[in-house]
Design a protein around this motif. Sequence first.
Motif, PDB file in Angstrom:
ATOM      1  N   GLU A  18       0.830  -1.206   0.000  1.00 34.44           N
ATOM      2  CA  GLU A  18       0.000   0.000   0.000  1.00 34.44           C
ATOM      3  C   GLU A  18       0.864   1.256   0.000  1.00 34.44           C
ATOM      4  OE1 GLU A  18      -4.012   1.679   2.210  1.00 34.44           O
ATOM      5  OE2 GLU A  18      -3.001  -0.116   2.965  1.00 34.44           O
ATOM      6  N   ALA A  19       1.976   1.217   0.760  1.00 31.40           N
ATOM      7  CA  ALA A  19       2.883   2.367   0.781  1.00 31.40           C
ATOM      8  C   ALA A  19       3.546   2.562  -0.588  1.00 31.40           C
ATOM      9  CB  ALA A  19       3.937   2.179   1.864  1.00 31.40           C
ATOM     10  N   LEU A  20       3.939   1.462  -1.228  1.00 29.39           N
ATOM     11  CA  LEU A  20       4.542   1.556  -2.556  1.00 29.39           C
ATOM     12  C   LEU A  20       3.539   2.106  -3.566  1.00 29.39           C
ATOM     13  CD1 LEU A  20       6.849   0.997  -4.567  1.00 29.39           C
ATOM     14  CD2 LEU A  20       5.923  -1.316  -4.838  1.00 29.39           C
ATOM     15  N   VAL A  21       2.302   1.656  -3.474  1.00 31.79           N
ATOM     16  CA  VAL A  21       1.273   2.178  -4.376  1.00 31.79           C
ATOM     17  C   VAL A  21       1.102   3.678  -4.178  1.00 31.79           C
ATOM     18  CG1 VAL A  21      -1.203   2.126  -4.892  1.00 31.79           C
ATOM     19  CG2 VAL A  21       0.067  -0.013  -4.655  1.00 31.79           C
ATOM     20  N   GLY A  22       1.249   4.139  -2.947  1.00 38.15           N
ATOM     21  CA  GLY A  22       1.204   5.572  -2.689  1.00 38.15           C
ATOM     22  C   GLY A  22       2.306   6.307  -3.433  1.00 38.15           C
ATOM     23  N   GLU A  23       3.492   5.707  -3.489  1.00 40.64           N
ATOM     24  CA  GLU A  23       4.608   6.314  -4.228  1.00 40.64           C
ATOM     25  C   GLU A  23       4.335   6.308  -5.733  1.00 40.64           C
ATOM     26  OE1 GLU A  23       8.711   6.043  -2.120  1.00 40.64           O
ATOM     27  OE2 GLU A  23       7.999   3.983  -2.388  1.00 40.64           O
ATOM     28  N   ILE A  24       3.731   5.228  -6.221  1.00 43.46           N
ATOM     29  CA  ILE A  24       3.373   5.160  -7.635  1.00 43.46           C
ATOM     30  C   ILE A  24       2.339   6.231  -7.963  1.00 43.46           C
ATOM     31  CG2 ILE A  24       2.229   3.724  -9.381  1.00 43.46           C
ATOM     32  CD1 ILE A  24       3.524   1.291  -7.964  1.00 43.46           C
ATOM     33  N   ALA A  25       1.375   6.407  -7.073  1.00 41.73           N
ATOM     34  CA  ALA A  25       0.361   7.441  -7.267  1.00 41.73           C
ATOM     35  C   ALA A  25       0.986   8.833  -7.271  1.00 41.73           C
ATOM     36  CB  ALA A  25      -0.708   7.336  -6.175  1.00 41.73           C
TER      37      ALA A  25
ATOM     38  N   LEU B  10      -6.792   5.199  -9.405  1.00 39.39           N
ATOM     39  CA  LEU B  10      -6.072   4.662 -10.556  1.00 39.39           C
ATOM     40  C   LEU B  10      -6.629   3.302 -10.963  1.00 39.39           C
ATOM     41  CD1 LEU B  10      -2.434   5.532  -9.407  1.00 39.39           C
ATOM     42  CD2 LEU B  10      -3.837   6.771 -11.066  1.00 39.39           C
ATOM     43  N   THR B  11      -6.603   3.041 -12.248  1.00 43.68           N
ATOM     44  CA  THR B  11      -7.111   1.782 -12.785  1.00 43.68           C
ATOM     45  C   THR B  11      -5.958   0.855 -13.120  1.00 43.68           C
ATOM     46  OG1 THR B  11      -9.044   2.873 -13.742  1.00 43.68           O
ATOM     47  CG2 THR B  11      -8.444   0.716 -14.651  1.00 43.68           C
ATOM     48  N   ALA B  12      -6.007  -0.367 -12.596  1.00 41.54           N
ATOM     49  CA  ALA B  12      -4.983  -1.364 -12.900  1.00 41.54           C
ATOM     50  C   ALA B  12      -5.392  -2.168 -14.121  1.00 41.54           C
ATOM     51  CB  ALA B  12      -4.789  -2.300 -11.709  1.00 41.54           C
ATOM     52  N   ALA B  13      -4.403  -2.571 -14.918  1.00 43.06           N
ATOM     53  CA  ALA B  13      -4.633  -3.447 -16.068  1.00 43.06           C
ATOM     54  C   ALA B  13      -3.634  -4.595 -15.994  1.00 43.06           C
ATOM     55  CB  ALA B  13      -4.457  -2.673 -17.371  1.00 43.06           C
ATOM     56  N   GLN B  14      -4.104  -5.814 -16.158  1.00 38.35           N
ATOM     57  CA  GLN B  14      -3.230  -6.982 -16.048  1.00 38.35           C
ATOM     58  C   GLN B  14      -2.748  -7.437 -17.421  1.00 38.35           C
ATOM     59  OE1 GLN B  14      -3.906 -10.744 -13.496  1.00 38.35           O
ATOM     60  NE2 GLN B  14      -4.602 -11.338 -15.534  1.00 38.35           N
ATOM     61  N   LEU B  15      -1.433  -7.643 -17.548  1.00 42.16           N
ATOM     62  CA  LEU B  15      -0.839  -8.247 -18.737  1.00 42.16           C
ATOM     63  C   LEU B  15       0.022  -9.426 -18.301  1.00 42.16           C
ATOM     64  CD1 LEU B  15      -1.368  -5.227 -19.865  1.00 42.16           C
ATOM     65  CD2 LEU B  15       0.409  -5.833 -21.516  1.00 42.16           C
ATOM     66  N   LEU B  16      -0.226 -10.593 -18.870  1.00 39.44           N
ATOM     67  CA  LEU B  16       0.580 -11.779 -18.602  1.00 39.44           C
ATOM     68  C   LEU B  16       1.325 -12.139 -19.876  1.00 39.44           C
ATOM     69  CD1 LEU B  16      -1.942 -13.917 -16.511  1.00 39.44           C
ATOM     70  CD2 LEU B  16      -0.124 -12.418 -15.685  1.00 39.44           C
ATOM     71  N   LEU B  17       2.643 -12.211 -19.795  1.00 37.46           N
ATOM     72  CA  LEU B  17       3.474 -12.408 -20.971  1.00 37.46           C
ATOM     73  C   LEU B  17       4.374 -13.628 -20.825  1.00 37.46           C
ATOM     74  CD1 LEU B  17       4.609  -8.701 -21.443  1.00 37.46           C
ATOM     75  CD2 LEU B  17       2.878  -9.896 -22.792  1.00 37.46           C
TER      76      LEU B  17
ATOM     77  N   ALA C   4      -4.702   5.729 -21.957  1.00 35.28           N
ATOM     78  CA  ALA C   4      -6.023   5.761 -21.324  1.00 35.28           C
ATOM     79  C   ALA C   4      -5.945   6.037 -19.830  1.00 35.28           C
ATOM     80  CB  ALA C   4      -6.748   4.433 -21.570  1.00 35.28           C
ATOM     81  N   GLY C   5      -4.718   6.149 -19.297  1.00 33.95           N
ATOM     82  CA  GLY C   5      -4.549   6.492 -17.889  1.00 33.95           C
ATOM     83  C   GLY C   5      -4.445   5.314 -16.953  1.00 33.95           C
ATOM     84  N   ALA C   6      -4.366   4.085 -17.473  1.00 35.40           N
ATOM     85  CA  ALA C   6      -4.265   2.902 -16.619  1.00 35.40           C
ATOM     86  C   ALA C   6      -2.833   2.671 -16.162  1.00 35.40           C
ATOM     87  CB  ALA C   6      -4.781   1.678 -17.367  1.00 35.40           C
TER      88      ALA C   6
END
Length: 376
Positions: free
Chosen positions: A39-46, A107-114, A138-140
């Motif tokens: 959650e703290a890391l997501v705050g930094e990403i935000a 923020l909207t998350a989008a999943q990519l599996l490669l 698109a802002g994801a």
Amino acid sequence: MNIARLSDLADKAKCPRLVVKVGSALLVDREGPRSAWIEALVGEIAAARARGQEVIVVSSGSIALGARTLGLEKGGRGSLADAQAAAAVGQIALSGLWAELLRKHGLTAAQLLLTLEDLEDRRRYLNATATLTRLLDAGAVPVVNENDSVATQEIRFGDNDRLAARVAQAARASAVLLLSDVDGLYDRNPKDPAAKLLPEVRGVTPAIRAMADGGSASGMGSGGMTSKLQAAEIAERAGIALVIGNGTHDAPMARVIELGIGTLFLPKAKAGARKAWLGGRLRLKGTLVVDAGAAKALAKGSSLLAAGITDVEGTFQRGDAVAIRDGEGHPLAHGLAEYDAEECAKLVGHHSREHEALLGYAPRSAIVHRDQMVLL
């Protein structure tokens, strides 16, 4: 504008698009997801998003999460079948966690599996590029992981360090931040009291590779310092900066960027998109061994001619990616072969004027053309 210091990772002009890779040991412990830390890391990403930067997350953790849920031994890595099953269960929890925490910041998350093949095949690589670009537009926030539930040993990256570097290439990112359990690259094993952290590296040389410790301290991950240096090589060939920083602390991005604790691998001059893809390939179909004269000619920007080839290794077809190395085993370049392996073997050491008689048809100008080659 090039990235020249760790603080530049927070500069939207110098680093408009950042890839952040998070290892399994940072995301998961014996009790499950480290929700408070994430959650703290997501705050930094935000915060990065708020200052105008685009962020892609490359997240490990699906196997570790799934193994805990299923009660599998060895963290789910006892066998390929265990790893695939664990990933199938754990990926649901992992993507849900990222989505929930990013949503709290609007923020909207989008999943990519490669898989490896998705980024080694040129057409699929371009598809991945298009998807990542559209999501960012698109802002994801794309959250990328290896598709461990279907990948076999033959089509696996094997670690998310190299995956992060390849995703950065595909997304045309400015920098990659690898969050791990060490502060960066040391001149020797960091357990040695005399070890010194290297703040900056200009090119991954044999001397730099010799400093790597291939182990993963946590036992949860699949990478070590060796895989991080391989990631740095992939990034630098594409003109992308790469940073290794310690994610075990609170607010790890701030620790790297604001306190300047980490190792910055400076990029080389940015290559064209096709050559960046070619230079970052992890799986090559064969090898062409060249003599000293050909090696010098390649370094000056020449195409590879058959006269300078001394040996052909592997089985490949025209258009396949091959390695080019000297007689001592030093890698020189990657390129797309103009002939298949059997034809190359017939042409070894022969001048162009002899090719038509040897093959029975008018030959192409080079074995590997300089426009289809990237020097390492």
